[in-house]
Design an enzyme around this catalytic site. Structure first.
Site, PDB file in Angstrom:
ATOM      1  N   ARG A   1      -5.698  21.608 -11.893  1.00 33.85           N
ATOM      2  CA  ARG A   1      -4.657  20.737 -12.455  1.00 33.85           C
ATOM      3  C   ARG A   1      -4.992  20.273 -13.876  1.00 33.85           C
ATOM      4  NH1 ARG A   1      -0.984  15.964  -9.623  1.00 33.85           N
ATOM      5  NH2 ARG A   1       0.158  15.477 -11.520  1.00 33.85           N
TER       6      ARG A   1
ATOM      7  N   LYS B   1       4.448  23.957 -12.386  1.00 37.22           N
ATOM      8  CA  LYS B   1       3.682  22.733 -12.127  1.00 37.22           C
ATOM      9  C   LYS B   1       3.551  22.473 -10.625  1.00 37.22           C
ATOM     10  CE  LYS B   1       2.972  17.924 -13.157  1.00 37.22           C
ATOM     11  NZ  LYS B   1       3.206  16.761 -13.980  1.00 37.22           N
TER      12      LYS B   1
ATOM     13  N   ASN C   1      -3.308  19.714 -18.963  1.00 39.53           N
ATOM     14  CA  ASN C   1      -3.592  18.895 -20.146  1.00 39.53           C
ATOM     15  C   ASN C   1      -3.735  19.727 -21.414  1.00 39.53           C
ATOM     16  OD1 ASN C   1      -3.746  16.209 -18.955  1.00 39.53           O
ATOM     17  ND2 ASN C   1      -5.434  17.095 -17.792  1.00 39.53           N
TER      18      ASN C   1
ATOM     19  N   HIS D   1       5.422  11.614 -27.846  1.00 37.80           N
ATOM     20  CA  HIS D   1       4.370  12.251 -27.040  1.00 37.80           C
ATOM     21  C   HIS D   1       4.401  13.777 -27.205  1.00 37.80           C
ATOM     22  CE1 HIS D   1       1.665  12.888 -23.645  1.00 37.80           C
ATOM     23  NE2 HIS D   1       2.565  13.688 -23.094  1.00 37.80           N
TER      24      HIS D   1
ATOM     25  N   HIS E   1      -3.262  18.123 -24.739  1.00 34.05           N
ATOM     26  CA  HIS E   1      -3.202  16.670 -24.531  1.00 34.05           C
ATOM     27  C   HIS E   1      -4.436  15.915 -25.020  1.00 34.05           C
ATOM     28  CE1 HIS E   1       0.379  17.646 -22.319  1.00 34.05           C
ATOM     29  NE2 HIS E   1       0.620  16.378 -22.055  1.00 34.05           N
TER      30      HIS E   1
ATOM     31  N   HIS F   1      -3.363  13.164 -27.312  1.00 37.61           N
ATOM     32  CA  HIS F   1      -3.569  11.733 -27.020  1.00 37.61           C
ATOM     33  C   HIS F   1      -4.321  11.060 -28.166  1.00 37.61           C
ATOM     34  CE1 HIS F   1      -3.010  12.089 -22.385  1.00 37.61           C
ATOM     35  NE2 HIS F   1      -1.887  11.802 -22.988  1.00 37.61           N
TER      36      HIS F   1
ATOM     37  N   LYS G   1       1.548  11.620 -10.531  1.00 27.15           N
ATOM     38  CA  LYS G   1       0.702  10.755 -11.372  1.00 27.15           C
ATOM     39  C   LYS G   1       1.544   9.561 -11.783  1.00 27.15           C
ATOM     40  CE  LYS G   1      -2.666  13.855 -13.463  1.00 27.15           C
ATOM     41  NZ  LYS G   1      -3.132  14.457 -14.734  1.00 27.15           N
TER      42      LYS G   1
ATOM     43  N   GLU H   1      -6.418  16.625  -9.180  1.00 26.21           N
ATOM     44  CA  GLU H   1      -7.049  17.086 -10.423  1.00 26.21           C
ATOM     45  C   GLU H   1      -8.569  17.211 -10.296  1.00 26.21           C
ATOM     46  OE1 GLU H   1      -5.028  15.877 -14.069  1.00 26.21           O
ATOM     47  OE2 GLU H   1      -6.971  15.796 -15.045  1.00 26.21           O
TER      48      GLU H   1
ATOM     49  N   ARG I   1       0.824  -1.226   0.000  1.00 24.80           N
ATOM     50  CA  ARG I   1       0.000   0.000   0.000  1.00 24.80           C
ATOM     51  C   ARG I   1       0.853   1.268   0.000  1.00 24.80           C
ATOM     52  NH1 ARG I   1      -3.406  -2.768   3.717  1.00 24.80           N
ATOM     53  NH2 ARG I   1      -5.065  -3.758   2.547  1.00 24.80           N
TER      54      ARG I   1
ATOM     55  N   GLU J   1       6.476  20.261 -23.450  1.00 18.56           N
ATOM     56  CA  GLU J   1       5.822  20.397 -22.136  1.00 18.56           C
ATOM     57  C   GLU J   1       6.240  21.704 -21.453  1.00 18.56           C
ATOM     58  OE1 GLU J   1       3.431  18.414 -21.316  1.00 18.56           O
ATOM     59  OE2 GLU J   1       3.822  16.424 -22.164  1.00 18.56           O
TER      60      GLU J   1
HETATM   61  P1  NAD Z   1      10.591   7.477 -22.398  1.00 20.56           P
HETATM   62  O1  NAD Z   1      10.671   7.202 -20.960  1.00 20.56           O
HETATM   63  O2  NAD Z   1      10.152   6.394 -23.300  1.00 20.56           O
HETATM   64  O3  NAD Z   1      12.013   8.023 -22.896  1.00 20.56           O
HETATM   65  C1  NAD Z   1      12.194   8.310 -24.247  1.00 20.56           C
HETATM   66  C2  NAD Z   1      13.410   7.565 -24.826  1.00 20.56           C
HETATM   67  O4  NAD Z   1      14.595   8.204 -24.378  1.00 20.56           O
HETATM   68  C3  NAD Z   1      13.501   6.117 -24.376  1.00 20.56           C
HETATM   69  O5  NAD Z   1      13.956   5.350 -25.457  1.00 20.56           O
HETATM   70  C4  NAD Z   1      14.575   6.167 -23.288  1.00 20.56           C
HETATM   71  O6  NAD Z   1      15.247   4.954 -23.178  1.00 20.56           O
HETATM   72  C5  NAD Z   1      15.474   7.251 -23.800  1.00 20.56           C
HETATM   73  N1  NAD Z   1      16.251   7.972 -22.810  1.00 20.56           N
HETATM   74  C6  NAD Z   1      15.853   8.346 -21.572  1.00 20.56           C
HETATM   75  N2  NAD Z   1      16.786   9.117 -21.004  1.00 20.56           N
HETATM   76  C7  NAD Z   1      17.806   9.234 -21.864  1.00 20.56           C
HETATM   77  C8  NAD Z   1      19.057   9.896 -21.837  1.00 20.56           C
HETATM   78  N3  NAD Z   1      19.417  10.684 -20.810  1.00 20.56           N
HETATM   79  N4  NAD Z   1      19.867   9.765 -22.919  1.00 20.56           N
HETATM   80  C9  NAD Z   1      19.478   9.027 -23.990  1.00 20.56           C
HETATM   81  N5  NAD Z   1      18.316   8.382 -24.080  1.00 20.56           N
HETATM   82  C10 NAD Z   1      17.474   8.487 -23.033  1.00 20.56           C
HETATM   83  O7  NAD Z   1       9.627   8.704 -22.717  1.00 20.56           O
HETATM   84  P2  NAD Z   1       9.409  10.158 -22.076  1.00 20.56           P
HETATM   85  O8  NAD Z   1       9.159  11.027 -23.239  1.00 20.56           O
HETATM   86  O9  NAD Z   1      10.434  10.514 -21.088  1.00 20.56           O
HETATM   87  O10 NAD Z   1       8.047   9.952 -21.251  1.00 20.56           O
HETATM   88  C11 NAD Z   1       6.846   9.577 -21.892  1.00 20.56           C
HETATM   89  C12 NAD Z   1       5.960   8.906 -20.883  1.00 20.56           C
HETATM   90  O11 NAD Z   1       5.689   9.818 -19.824  1.00 20.56           O
HETATM   91  C13 NAD Z   1       4.611   8.496 -21.447  1.00 20.56           C
HETATM   92  O12 NAD Z   1       4.328   7.192 -21.019  1.00 20.56           O
HETATM   93  C14 NAD Z   1       3.635   9.486 -20.824  1.00 20.56           C
HETATM   94  O13 NAD Z   1       2.353   8.927 -20.629  1.00 20.56           O
HETATM   95  C15 NAD Z   1       4.306   9.773 -19.510  1.00 20.56           C
HETATM   96  N6  NAD Z   1       3.930  11.061 -18.916  1.00 20.56           N
HETATM   97  C16 NAD Z   1       3.549  11.053 -17.621  1.00 20.56           C
HETATM   98  C17 NAD Z   1       3.226  12.243 -16.990  1.00 20.56           C
HETATM   99  C18 NAD Z   1       2.881  12.244 -15.525  1.00 20.56           C
HETATM  100  O14 NAD Z   1       2.445  13.275 -15.019  1.00 20.56           O
HETATM  101  N7  NAD Z   1       3.078  11.145 -14.825  1.00 20.56           N
HETATM  102  C19 NAD Z   1       3.297  13.448 -17.691  1.00 20.56           C
HETATM  103  C20 NAD Z   1       3.695  13.420 -19.025  1.00 20.56           C
HETATM  104  C21 NAD Z   1       4.011  12.207 -19.632  1.00 20.56           C
HETATM  105  N1  GLY Z   2       1.019  15.881 -16.871  1.00 16.80           N
HETATM  106  C1  GLY Z   2      -0.208  16.342 -16.340  1.00 16.80           C
HETATM  107  C2  GLY Z   2      -0.270  16.294 -14.847  1.00 16.80           C
HETATM  108  O1  GLY Z   2       0.670  15.950 -14.187  1.00 16.80           O
HETATM  109  O2  GLY Z   2      -1.299  16.597 -14.294  1.00 16.80           O
END
Ligand code: NAD
Ligand code: GLY
Length: 366
Positions: free
Chosen positions: A242, A228, A246, A266, A249, A253, A146, A238, A124, A188
């Site tokens: 919050r 943020k 989006n 993304h 988005h 999406h 999130k 949210e 938990r 972003e």
């Molecule tokens: P990712 O984690 O897939 O990273 C992108 C690519 O870069 C991957 O191939 C990774 O291996 C590579 N990489 C990472 N760090 C590196 C570095 N320093 N040098 C070289 N390569 C590197 O993608 P992302 O764009 O970081 O994140 C996308 C994800 O985040 C999605 O799943 C999305 O839904 C999520 N997201 C979540 C939130 C949230 O609030 N939790 C907000 C926005 C996006």
């Molecule tokens: N990326 C949107 C949020 O964190 O609310």
């Protein structure tokens, strides 16, 4: 010379700091023993990040008398799955992790979201530290709690709010990031500025393509995180403000979900979505068209798509896109909720969208 900026996410007894800048990792050493009191942890990373940065983190932990073992998962969105969630939860349980122990997410948003969710559901809720390595994860996904995985019904449809206990955004780690990922993450930052930080947009616009590197980028990372952090502190779950995060988005999406896997990043989808949000706001008569022009011009300067026509996919079907938008988590009562803008840095939530009008508008932009 750059320095480390510390931004606090104010959530009462779950408040935590985000350390930002070149060398933030080294700076974090003195904080780690208190967060990992039993002197052992698990680092979860991906196959791309491991050869680039894992040894550095293990050395920094060793300097703080912390022993770490690593779990290296495949890179890419498919890793945010039930299968990998089970792998991590079992690994945490097998190594006897307790609630006061912290595991470490080292990677982009994929690793951060998955590890955060595995930490949330193990016993938990065990602690976790975010070490974001992409620009997107440094400015957005590592902050705010999130966490989640994807299901066949949609992206991030299973998840929870679970805040990290520390975020270490060492901007030096971005040096190994491919340009396309850097631009994607930058979307972003623009998003944060366009929601409500006019000065940030003004500075980024003036810097042009230089905004993608150096001090301008480091300061922009801190500004976007600070923006943020305030929103998260005001509305962690949210229920209101919050949802502004989006911006771009709902359209984005839908583009991501409709295009074949891995064709669009993304941030590229978000950039095209931001353009759609501004153009739809102009269409509704609430936003001056010169503001939408400025937004699109800056996206082009950075090398980001300034609309769906600039994405690496073109076979769109409006009805499919609208159907995806109807599935969005923000919606209620079956109506599409959009984040729109009355101008730069004047985003607002519109929950009374006419689907017919939206579909007709989209036809003109695809
Ligand atoms: P990712 O984690 O897939 O990273 C992108 C690519 O870069 C991957 O191939 C990774 O291996 C590579 N990489 C990472 N760090 C590196 C570095 N320093 N040098 C070289 N390569 C590197 O993608 P992302 O764009 O970081 O994140 C996308 C994800 O985040 C999605 O799943 C999305 O839904 C999520 N997201 C979540 C939130 C949230 O609030 N939790 C907000 C926005 C996006
Ligand atoms: N990326 C949107 C949020 O964190 O609310």
């Amino acid at each position: 010379m750059s320095h480390i900026q510390t931004i606090s996410v104010g959530l009462g007894d779950r408040s935590y700091d985000v350390l930002i800048g070149d060398g933030a990792l080294t700076e974090s050493v003195k904080r780690l023993p208190a967060l990992i009191p039993r002197g052992k942890t698990i680092i979860i990373t991906d196959e791309t990040v491991a050869p680039l940065h894992l040894a550095t983190i293990i050395k920094i932990l060793a300097d703080a008398d912390i022993a770490a073992r690593a779990i290296v998962l495949p890179s890419g969105e498919a890793t945010k799955s039930f299968g990998q969630l089970e792998t991590l939860v079992n690994a945490f349980l097998e190594s006897g992790m307790e609630r006061s122990d912290a595991v470490i997410a080292l990677g982009g948003g994929v690793i951060g979201d998955l590890v955060g969710f595995a930490a949330a559901v193990t016993k938990r809720g065990i602690n976790f530290i975010q070490i974001p390595t992409t620009l997107l994860s440094q400015v957005d996904s590592s902050v705010g709690g999130k966490t989640g995985i994807n299901t066949r019904h949609g992206k991030n449809f299973v998840g929870s709010f679970h805040q990290p206990c520390l975020v270490i955004a060492d901007t030096m780690m971005l040096e190994t990031l491919p340009d396309r990922e850097r631009r994607s993450g930058y979307a972003e930052i623009i998003k944060a500025a366009l929601i409500g930080d006019y000065d940030l947009f003004d500075r980024l616009e003036a810097a042009g393509a230089h905004a993608l590197s150096g001090d301008t980028l480091r300061d922009a990372v801190a500004d976007a995180v600070s923006f943020k952090a305030q929103i998260v502190a005001d509305d962690e779950r949210e229920q209101g403000v919050r949802a502004l995060l989006n911006l771009g988005h709902t359209f984005g999406h839908a583009f991501e979900a409709t295009a074949p896997k891995d064709i669009i990043r993304h941030g590229e989808a978000v950039a095209a979505g931001i353009s759609m949000a501004f153009r739809y706001s102009v269409h509704l008569g609430v936003c001056p068209s010169k503001d939408a022009d400025r937004v699109e011009a800056h996206l082009r300067t950075i090398g980001l798509p300034d609309g769906p026509k600039a994405l690496a996919y073109s076979n769109w079907n409006t009805a499919d896109l609208v159907a995806k938008m109807r599935d969005d988590k923000k919606n209620s009562g079956g109506r599409i909720t959009l984040v729109l803008a009355r101008g730069i840095a004047k985003a607002y939530i519109e929950s009374d969208t006419s689907e017919d009008d939206l579909a007709k508008f989209m036809e003109t932009r695809l």
